[in-house]
Motif scaffolding. Structure first.
Motif, PDB file in Angstrom:
ATOM      1  N   LEU A  18       0.824  -1.210   0.000  1.00  0.00           N
ATOM      2  CA  LEU A  18       0.000   0.000   0.000  1.00  0.00           C
ATOM      3  C   LEU A  18       0.859   1.261   0.000  1.00  0.00           C
ATOM      4  CD1 LEU A  18      -2.824  -1.041   2.484  1.00  0.00           C
ATOM      5  CD2 LEU A  18      -3.073  -0.594   0.033  1.00  0.00           C
ATOM      6  N   PHE A  19       1.978   1.224   0.719  1.00  0.00           N
ATOM      7  CA  PHE A  19       2.903   2.361   0.739  1.00  0.00           C
ATOM      8  C   PHE A  19       3.454   2.620  -0.665  1.00  0.00           C
ATOM      9  CE2 PHE A  19       7.337   3.893   1.307  1.00  0.00           C
ATOM     10  CZ  PHE A  19       7.061   5.127   1.884  1.00  0.00           C
ATOM     11  N   ILE A  20       3.848   1.560  -1.353  1.00  0.00           N
ATOM     12  CA  ILE A  20       4.369   1.702  -2.713  1.00  0.00           C
ATOM     13  C   ILE A  20       3.281   2.208  -3.658  1.00  0.00           C
ATOM     14  CG2 ILE A  20       5.293   0.401  -4.686  1.00  0.00           C
ATOM     15  CD1 ILE A  20       6.745  -1.369  -2.536  1.00  0.00           C
ATOM     16  N   VAL A  21       2.058   1.715  -3.493  1.00  0.00           N
ATOM     17  CA  VAL A  21       0.936   2.190  -4.311  1.00  0.00           C
ATOM     18  C   VAL A  21       0.683   3.676  -4.046  1.00  0.00           C
ATOM     19  CG1 VAL A  21      -1.572   1.995  -4.664  1.00  0.00           C
ATOM     20  CG2 VAL A  21      -0.152  -0.067  -4.579  1.00  0.00           C
ATOM     21  N   ALA A  22       0.719   4.082  -2.782  1.00  0.00           N
ATOM     22  CA  ALA A  22       0.506   5.495  -2.440  1.00  0.00           C
ATOM     23  C   ALA A  22       1.586   6.364  -3.071  1.00  0.00           C
ATOM     24  CB  ALA A  22       0.485   5.680  -0.926  1.00  0.00           C
ATOM     25  N   LEU A  23       2.830   5.908  -3.058  1.00  0.00           N
ATOM     26  CA  LEU A  23       3.914   6.652  -3.707  1.00  0.00           C
ATOM     27  C   LEU A  23       3.651   6.781  -5.201  1.00  0.00           C
ATOM     28  CD1 LEU A  23       7.084   5.120  -2.007  1.00  0.00           C
ATOM     29  CD2 LEU A  23       6.106   7.380  -1.608  1.00  0.00           C
ATOM     30  N   GLY A  24       3.224   5.684  -5.821  1.00  0.00           N
ATOM     31  CA  GLY A  24       2.928   5.702  -7.248  1.00  0.00           C
ATOM     32  C   GLY A  24       1.790   6.642  -7.587  1.00  0.00           C
ATOM     33  N   LEU A  25       0.743   6.640  -6.779  1.00  0.00           N
ATOM     34  CA  LEU A  25      -0.387   7.537  -7.009  1.00  0.00           C
ATOM     35  C   LEU A  25       0.024   8.995  -6.838  1.00  0.00           C
ATOM     36  CD1 LEU A  25      -3.253   5.556  -5.249  1.00  0.00           C
ATOM     37  CD2 LEU A  25      -3.016   6.001  -7.703  1.00  0.00           C
ATOM     38  N   HIS A  26       0.868   9.254  -5.869  1.00  0.00           N
ATOM     39  CA  HIS A  26       1.351  10.629  -5.682  1.00  0.00           C
ATOM     40  C   HIS A  26       2.166  11.081  -6.888  1.00  0.00           C
ATOM     41  CE1 HIS A  26       2.869  14.243  -3.820  1.00  0.00           C
ATOM     42  NE2 HIS A  26       4.099  13.858  -4.132  1.00  0.00           N
ATOM     43  N   ASN A  27       3.046  10.209  -7.347  1.00  0.00           N
ATOM     44  CA  ASN A  27       3.877  10.555  -8.504  1.00  0.00           C
ATOM     45  C   ASN A  27       3.049  10.716  -9.778  1.00  0.00           C
ATOM     46  OD1 ASN A  27       6.170  10.577  -6.922  1.00  0.00           O
ATOM     47  ND2 ASN A  27       6.687   8.449  -7.369  1.00  0.00           N
ATOM     48  N   ALA A  28       1.913  10.023  -9.847  1.00  0.00           N
ATOM     49  CA  ALA A  28       1.028  10.143 -11.011  1.00  0.00           C
ATOM     50  C   ALA A  28       0.090  11.344 -10.894  1.00  0.00           C
ATOM     51  CB  ALA A  28       0.206   8.864 -11.179  1.00  0.00           C
ATOM     52  N   GLY A  29       0.135  12.034  -9.747  1.00  0.00           N
ATOM     53  CA  GLY A  29      -0.704  13.213  -9.557  1.00  0.00           C
ATOM     54  C   GLY A  29      -2.138  12.908  -9.183  1.00  0.00           C
ATOM     55  N   LYS A  30      -2.393  11.704  -8.718  1.00  0.00           N
ATOM     56  CA  LYS A  30      -3.753  11.296  -8.352  1.00  0.00           C
ATOM     57  C   LYS A  30      -3.916  11.425  -6.834  1.00  0.00           C
ATOM     58  CE  LYS A  30      -4.124   8.361 -12.323  1.00  0.00           C
ATOM     59  NZ  LYS A  30      -4.470   7.091 -12.902  1.00  0.00           N
ATOM     60  N   GLN A  31      -4.147  12.658  -6.392  1.00  0.00           N
ATOM     61  CA  GLN A  31      -4.196  12.944  -4.959  1.00  0.00           C
ATOM     62  C   GLN A  31      -5.369  12.274  -4.249  1.00  0.00           C
ATOM     63  OE1 GLN A  31      -1.775  14.300  -3.260  1.00  0.00           O
ATOM     64  NE2 GLN A  31      -0.644  14.500  -5.173  1.00  0.00           N
ATOM     65  N   LYS A  32      -6.534  12.238  -4.901  1.00  0.00           N
ATOM     66  CA  LYS A  32      -7.705  11.628  -4.264  1.00  0.00           C
ATOM     67  C   LYS A  32      -7.475  10.133  -4.028  1.00  0.00           C
ATOM     68  CE  LYS A  32     -12.655  11.583  -4.313  1.00  0.00           C
ATOM     69  NZ  LYS A  32     -13.854  12.219  -4.822  1.00  0.00           N
ATOM     70  N   PHE A  81       7.118   5.691   7.256  1.00  0.00           N
ATOM     71  CA  PHE A  81       6.129   5.563   6.178  1.00  0.00           C
ATOM     72  C   PHE A  81       5.224   6.798   6.179  1.00  0.00           C
ATOM     73  CE2 PHE A  81       5.551   0.628   5.625  1.00  0.00           C
ATOM     74  CZ  PHE A  81       6.762   0.566   4.976  1.00  0.00           C
ATOM     75  N   GLU A  82       4.698   7.095   7.350  1.00  0.00           N
ATOM     76  CA  GLU A  82       3.741   8.196   7.457  1.00  0.00           C
ATOM     77  C   GLU A  82       4.409   9.548   7.192  1.00  0.00           C
ATOM     78  OE1 GLU A  82      -0.060   9.805   7.989  1.00  0.00           O
ATOM     79  OE2 GLU A  82       0.641   7.779   7.548  1.00  0.00           O
ATOM     80  N   MET A  83       5.599   9.770   7.729  1.00  0.00           N
ATOM     81  CA  MET A  83       6.289  11.047   7.517  1.00  0.00           C
ATOM     82  C   MET A  83       6.602  11.274   6.041  1.00  0.00           C
ATOM     83  SD  MET A  83       6.494  12.765  10.279  1.00  0.00           S
ATOM     84  CE  MET A  83       7.659  14.004   9.777  1.00  0.00           C
ATOM     85  N   ILE A  84       7.017  10.224   5.358  1.00  0.00           N
ATOM     86  CA  ILE A  84       7.325  10.355   3.931  1.00  0.00           C
ATOM     87  C   ILE A  84       6.074  10.745   3.153  1.00  0.00           C
ATOM     88  CG2 ILE A  84       7.955   9.035   1.859  1.00  0.00           C
ATOM     89  CD1 ILE A  84       9.988   7.530   3.681  1.00  0.00           C
ATOM     90  N   LEU A  85       4.972  10.068   3.406  1.00  0.00           N
ATOM     91  CA  LEU A  85       3.747  10.367   2.662  1.00  0.00           C
ATOM     92  C   LEU A  85       3.205  11.757   2.984  1.00  0.00           C
ATOM     93  CD1 LEU A  85       1.928   6.915   2.810  1.00  0.00           C
ATOM     94  CD2 LEU A  85       3.143   7.936   0.882  1.00  0.00           C
ATOM     95  N   VAL A  86       3.218  12.136   4.242  1.00  0.00           N
ATOM     96  CA  VAL A  86       2.699  13.446   4.627  1.00  0.00           C
ATOM     97  C   VAL A  86       3.567  14.560   4.044  1.00  0.00           C
ATOM     98  CG1 VAL A  86       2.369  14.992   6.611  1.00  0.00           C
ATOM     99  CG2 VAL A  86       1.500  12.648   6.696  1.00  0.00           C
ATOM    100  N   ARG A  87       4.886  14.414   4.137  1.00  0.00           N
ATOM    101  CA  ARG A  87       5.769  15.460   3.610  1.00  0.00           C
ATOM    102  C   ARG A  87       5.718  15.525   2.082  1.00  0.00           C
ATOM    103  NH1 ARG A  87       9.204  18.031   7.220  1.00  0.00           N
ATOM    104  NH2 ARG A  87      10.714  18.452   5.575  1.00  0.00           N
ATOM    105  N   MET A  88       5.510  14.388   1.429  1.00  0.00           N
ATOM    106  CA  MET A  88       5.342  14.423  -0.027  1.00  0.00           C
ATOM    107  C   MET A  88       4.080  15.202  -0.391  1.00  0.00           C
ATOM    108  SD  MET A  88       6.470  10.618  -1.265  1.00  0.00           S
ATOM    109  CE  MET A  88       5.978  10.874  -2.942  1.00  0.00           C
ATOM    110  N   ASN A  89       3.000  15.008   0.362  1.00  0.00           N
ATOM    111  CA  ASN A  89       1.757  15.744   0.112  1.00  0.00           C
ATOM    112  C   ASN A  89       1.942  17.247   0.279  1.00  0.00           C
ATOM    113  OD1 ASN A  89      -0.018  13.737  -0.632  1.00  0.00           O
ATOM    114  ND2 ASN A  89      -0.678  13.328   1.455  1.00  0.00           N
ATOM    115  N   LYS A  90       2.796  17.621   1.226  1.00  0.00           N
ATOM    116  CA  LYS A  90       3.038  19.038   1.484  1.00  0.00           C
ATOM    117  C   LYS A  90       4.105  19.625   0.570  1.00  0.00           C
ATOM    118  CE  LYS A  90       1.612  18.988   6.302  1.00  0.00           C
ATOM    119  NZ  LYS A  90       1.989  19.293   7.680  1.00  0.00           N
ATOM    120  N   GLY A  91       4.751  18.785  -0.227  1.00  0.00           N
ATOM    121  CA  GLY A  91       5.786  19.265  -1.133  1.00  0.00           C
ATOM    122  C   GLY A  91       7.115  19.533  -0.452  1.00  0.00           C
TER     123      GLY A  91
END
Length: 123
Positions: A18-32, A81-91
């Motif tokens: 799920l973490f890898i999928v979330a990274l992929g979705l972020h990189n694809a610009g699919k925020q929702k 995991f959580e810090m990486i995803l949250v900080r990626m969302n914030k840029g």
């Protein structure tokens, strides 16, 4: 139920996917889509902790100090995991968190395999 590690390993493997999928979705610009996956991932954080705590209390007499260290490092992995995803969302930058994640993941895998409930490839 918790004489073996199947439930615990299953939950953290799914969380890693799920973490890898979330990274992929972020990189694809699919925020929702990323938000949905991140919420599901947070549920799996709780399941990882629950199965780990149940195993710890069931087998705490084996080696409580090392299992305690493994639990703390496991929480560290979840936090990264959580810090990486949250900080990626914030840029914001995530470099130091990736380094910590790699270090913590190596430590927790080593301890998990070395301790009595593990597979013992290092014994």
């Amino acid at each position: 139920m918790f004489d073996n590690t199947h439930a615990h390993i299953t939950t953290w493997v799914i969380a890693l996917i799920l973490f890898i999928v979330a990274l992929g979705l972020h990189n694809a610009g699919k925020q929702k889509g990323m938000k949905v996956v991140q919420m599901i991932l947070r549920l799996f954080y709780l399941l990882i902790i629950l199965t780990g705590v149940l195993m710890f209390f069931k087998h705490q007499g084996i080696d409580p100090a090392l299992y305690g260290i493994k639990a703390l490092v496991g929480i560290w992995v979840i936090a990264m995991f959580e810090m990486i995803l949250v900080r990626m969302n914030k840029g914001k930058g995530t470099g130091i968190f990736w380094v910590q994640l790699i270090i913590a993941f190596i430590i927790v895998l080593y301890l998990g395999l070395r301790l009595p409930l593990g597979l013992h490839p290092f014994a």
